[in-house]
Scaffold this active site. Structure first.
Site, short mmCIF file in Angstrom:
data_model
loop_
_atom_site.label_atom_id
_atom_site.label_comp_id
_atom_site.label_asym_id
_atom_site.label_seq_id
_atom_site.Cartn_x
_atom_site.Cartn_y
_atom_site.Cartn_z
N HIS A 394 0.75 -1.18 0.10
CA HIS A 394 0.01 0.04 0.05
C HIS A 394 0.93 1.33 0.03
O HIS A 394 1.78 1.26 0.64
CB HIS A 394 -0.87 0.09 1.05
CG HIS A 394 -1.98 1.15 1.07
ND1 HIS A 394 -2.12 2.17 1.41
CD2 HIS A 394 -3.31 0.94 0.49
CE1 HIS A 394 -3.03 3.00 1.15
NE2 HIS A 394 -3.99 2.09 0.39
N GLU A 447 -7.76 -4.51 -1.10
CA GLU A 447 -8.28 -5.26 -2.35
C GLU A 447 -8.29 -6.89 -2.35
O GLU A 447 -9.13 -7.43 -2.86
CB GLU A 447 -7.54 -4.86 -3.60
CG GLU A 447 -7.33 -3.33 -3.69
CD GLU A 447 -8.39 -2.67 -4.57
OE1 GLU A 447 -8.63 -3.61 -5.53
OE2 GLU A 447 -8.43 -1.54 -4.72
C1 LIG Z 1 -0.54 -0.22 -3.93
C2 LIG Z 1 1.07 0.08 -4.48
C3 LIG Z 1 0.78 1.08 -5.93
C4 LIG Z 1 1.72 1.05 -3.44
O1 LIG Z 1 2.85 1.35 -4.27
P1 LIG Z 1 4.04 2.31 -3.73
O2 LIG Z 1 3.91 2.91 -2.61
O3 LIG Z 1 4.67 2.99 -4.78
O4 LIG Z 1 5.15 1.28 -3.18
P2 LIG Z 1 6.52 1.23 -3.13
O5 LIG Z 1 7.36 1.55 -4.51
O6 LIG Z 1 6.91 2.30 -2.24
O7 LIG Z 1 7.08 -0.16 -2.97
C5 LIG Z 1 8.13 -0.37 -2.26
C6 LIG Z 1 8.79 -1.56 -2.60
O8 LIG Z 1 7.94 -3.04 -2.41
C7 LIG Z 1 7.69 -3.49 -3.64
N1 LIG Z 1 6.39 -3.84 -3.76
C8 LIG Z 1 5.43 -3.09 -3.28
N2 LIG Z 1 4.05 -3.53 -3.56
C9 LIG Z 1 4.51 -4.93 -3.93
C10 LIG Z 1 3.56 -5.87 -4.37
N3 LIG Z 1 2.29 -6.02 -4.31
N4 LIG Z 1 4.16 -6.90 -4.83
C11 LIG Z 1 5.56 -7.07 -4.84
N5 LIG Z 1 6.31 -6.04 -4.43
C12 LIG Z 1 5.86 -4.97 -3.88
C13 LIG Z 1 8.06 -2.60 -4.69
O9 LIG Z 1 8.49 -3.28 -5.87
C14 LIG Z 1 9.20 -1.70 -4.00
O10 LIG Z 1 10.32 -2.79 -4.22
P3 LIG Z 1 12.01 -2.04 -4.39
O11 LIG Z 1 12.36 -1.25 -3.17
O12 LIG Z 1 12.63 -3.38 -4.67
O13 LIG Z 1 11.80 -1.40 -5.51
C15 LIG Z 1 1.76 -1.40 -4.62
O14 LIG Z 1 1.92 -1.76 -3.29
C16 LIG Z 1 1.13 -2.23 -5.62
O15 LIG Z 1 1.37 -2.15 -7.04
N6 LIG Z 1 0.37 -3.18 -5.16
C17 LIG Z 1 -0.38 -3.95 -6.24
C18 LIG Z 1 -1.53 -3.37 -6.57
C19 LIG Z 1 -2.80 -3.41 -5.70
O16 LIG Z 1 -2.90 -4.24 -4.72
N7 LIG Z 1 -3.40 -2.14 -5.69
C20 LIG Z 1 -4.58 -1.92 -4.79
C21 LIG Z 1 -4.10 -0.81 -3.98
S1 LIG Z 1 -5.17 -0.42 -2.80
#
Ligand SMILES: CC(C)(COP(=O)(O)OP(=O)(O)OC[C@H]1O[C@@H](n2cnc3c(N)ncnc32)[C@H](O)[C@@H]1OP(=O)(O)O)[C@@H](O)C(=O)NCCC(=O)NCCS
Length: 513
Positions: A394, A447
């Site tokens: 998240h 989700e």
């Molecule tokens: C929700 C989301 C967009 C948040 O993204 P964010 O705040 O930009 O997360 P970050 O980029 O700070 O993530 C930090 C690290 O965790 C990893 N990460 C975050 N979510 C991940 C996931 N669902 N699966 C695997 N790795 C994940 C990123 O790749 C990143 O890795 P790195 O440090 O090696 O680059 C992201 O977690 C995601 O894409 N989740 C899947 C989609 C989802 O469930 N969406 C609904 C949200 S309510």
């Protein structure tokens, strides 16, 4: 940042090399400038600044005048010049590096067109837009009383009431009233008054009915909702928020939120070859929605489970769709425009589009055997390949997503094989993420269990994100009303990083028109 031509003094104050220094000093005073460019045939050969004059005066014998000094004796030469096409930030850097206070600016032909001073450039650089993190992460862009997300604490609230407590204790209409009118109903009579006000607003407008089959046939329900709400807003003459009083804006916001579930259900039914079911004013919001969608009377446990899900998703801080709604409202546009734009933002998988994908992942795990080995086989390669596992992680929570905890409880109550698989998958995926992405604190988000709960209650997968939208429209409404009540247009800046403009417009080659 502005271009050099808007920053420089123009025309440049110039002098010939043979002019006495006293003339240059007089010219500096007359034009209120700190330098004179010495030119021959319009091209710079040197520059005389106030600093040069002071240095010269200090070196002169006491009582001696400057009349004998000529520009050519005093000027700094050769002189570094820049062109009107140079980028101000680069010019500022060059001047700071070389200690210049004034630099001649040349036109395309190499003639002096103006002079730019360090002060001009520094002022623009200082008041220029500050750099902010990509995606505006962590940047505060508004004051709000609608709610707040405390990522580190795993807590969020609507107008100071824990959203999770509200989901456990109140029906959706109470929360709707809280968001839009600022207070929960404190008596049964207050609750009924609000319900009686919004129930008739759920009816489809007659103008929309004949158009719905075409909309349903040509787009998925969430996209169709954008078209349908645009028609409702236009047909009902919704005016720019800037031209409405608070009561007018509230009326539009209530109408759009009330009719949204009806439209979504109708679009789904038409798309799947069924006739729309009209809302029943005697039913609560959640019961109505599930009935309109499925065409059958749902068990109370399903109604309550869906209602709890809907309450948890009403609002959630300054997410992308809420921000979108506020940006559109900030232009003074009508409530319909803001809500339609927000739906567009919600449609992306990184925001609202993940629950069906999370469930698709569970399908894949089930097909691979449904045990821990299957979970590993499906999930591990994805994480290793840098993919994101849907339903995990998240942008704000670095601990458990409180919505996910509530929905896990709701799912447990509903029970069933999908719920069992989801619980096992959650446990194992969290372990795998901890192993392969240590320190990122990745847990399930709303989700993951949202998909499981909706599936268990018979909501079709294609309606997961639309169902999310059906309650989030209440949160958008509250944000729209708050933005409109104390409006300031939202107009940030971007830093231009392309080739320096203006590039010549290339001639068209080849034949044809
Ligand atoms: C929700 C989301 C967009 C948040 O993204 P964010 O705040 O930009 O997360 P970050 O980029 O700070 O993530 C930090 C690290 O965790 C990893 N990460 C975050 N979510 C991940 C996931 N669902 N699966 C695997 N790795 C994940 C990123 O790749 C990143 O890795 P790195 O440090 O090696 O680059 C992201 O977690 C995601 O894409 N989740 C899947 C989609 C989802 O469930 N969406 C609904 C949200 S309510």
């Amino acid at each position: 940042m502005s271009s050099l031509t808007t920053l420089m003094s123009e025309p440049a104050v110039t002098a010939a090399p043979s002019e006495p220094l006293t003339s240059l000093v007089a010219r500096m005073h007359a034009h209120h400038v700190g330098s004179v460019v010495v030119t021959v045939d319009g091209r710079p050969v040197g520059i005389v600044t106030e600093r040069d004059v002071l240095r010269c005066a200090a070196a002169a014998a006491p009582g001696a005048s400057l009349t004998t000094d000529l520009a050519v004796d005093v000027m700094s030469s050769p002189v570094d010049a820049v062109t009107v096409r140079d980028e101000p930030r680069a010019v500022l850097g060059m001047m700071r590096e070389r200690g210049y206070r004034h630099v001649p600016v040349l036109d395309e032909a190499g003639h002096v067109q103006g002079v730019v001073s360090l002060r001009d450039l520094a002022r623009v650089a200082e008041v220029g837009p500050p750099d902010v993190p990509r995606g505006l992460k962590g940047v505060v862009v508004a004051d709000t009383e609608v709610g707040d997300v405390r990522g580190a604490e795993g807590f969020y609230h609507y107008r100071e009431h824990s959203a999770i407590d509200l989901a456990r204790e109140r029906p959706l209409e109470d929360v709707w009233r809280l968001l839009v009118d600022g207070a929960l109903p404190s008596t049964a009579a207050e609750r009924d008054t609000f319900r009686d006000e919004v129930a008739p607003l759920a009816a489809l407008p007659e103008v929309l009915r004949p158009l719905l089959p075409a909309i349903a046939g040509s787009s998925v329900p969430l996209d169709g909702l954008r078209s349908a709400l645009s028609i409702v807003a236009a047909a009902e003459g919704m005016r720019p928020t800037i031209d409405l009083d608070p009561a007018g804006r509230r009326a539009d916001a209530l109408r759009l939120a009330a009719v949204t579930p009806t439209i979504l259900a109708a679009l789904w039914r038409l798309r799947t070859g069924h006739q729309p079911v009209d809302p029943d004013p005697g039913l609560g919001w959640a019961a109505n929605y599930v009935t309109m969608l499925t065409g059958t009377t749902p068990p109370p446990a399903h109604v309550r489970a869906i209602e709890q899900y809907l309450v948890t998703t009403v609002d959630h801080g300054f997410n992308a769709s809420t921000f979108t709604a506020r940006v559109v409202t900030s232009t003074g546009a009508d409530v319909g425009a803001a809500i339609v734009a927000a739906i567009g933002a919600l449609g992306g998988p990184l925001h609202g589009g993940a629950p069906s994908r999370a469930l698709a992942l569970l399908d894949e795990i089930r097909e691979a055997g449904g045990d821990e080995r299957a979970i590993d086989a499906v999930i591990r390669p994805r994480i290793v390949a840098g993919e994101r596992i849907m339903g995990f992680g998240h942008a704000v929570y670095r601990t458990d997503d409180p919505r996910s905890l509530l929905l896990r409880d709701v799912a447990r109550l509903l029970g069933g094989p999908v719920v069992d698989l989801a619980l096992a998958t959650e446990r194992r995926v969290v372990e795998l993420l901890e192993e392969l992405k240590p320190g990122r604190e990745l847990r399930t988000n709303v989700e993951f269990y949202a998909g499981v709960v909706m599936d268990a209650c018979g909501i079709p997968r294609d309606m997961f994100t639309p169902t999310f939208a059906s309650s989030r429209v209440i949160g958008w409404s509250a944000n729209v009303l708050e933005q409109a009540a104390a409006n300031k247009i939202i107009r940030p800046s971007a830093r231009y990083v392309g080739p320096p403009p203006p590039q010549p417009v290339p001639p068209l080659t080849g034949s044809g028109t």
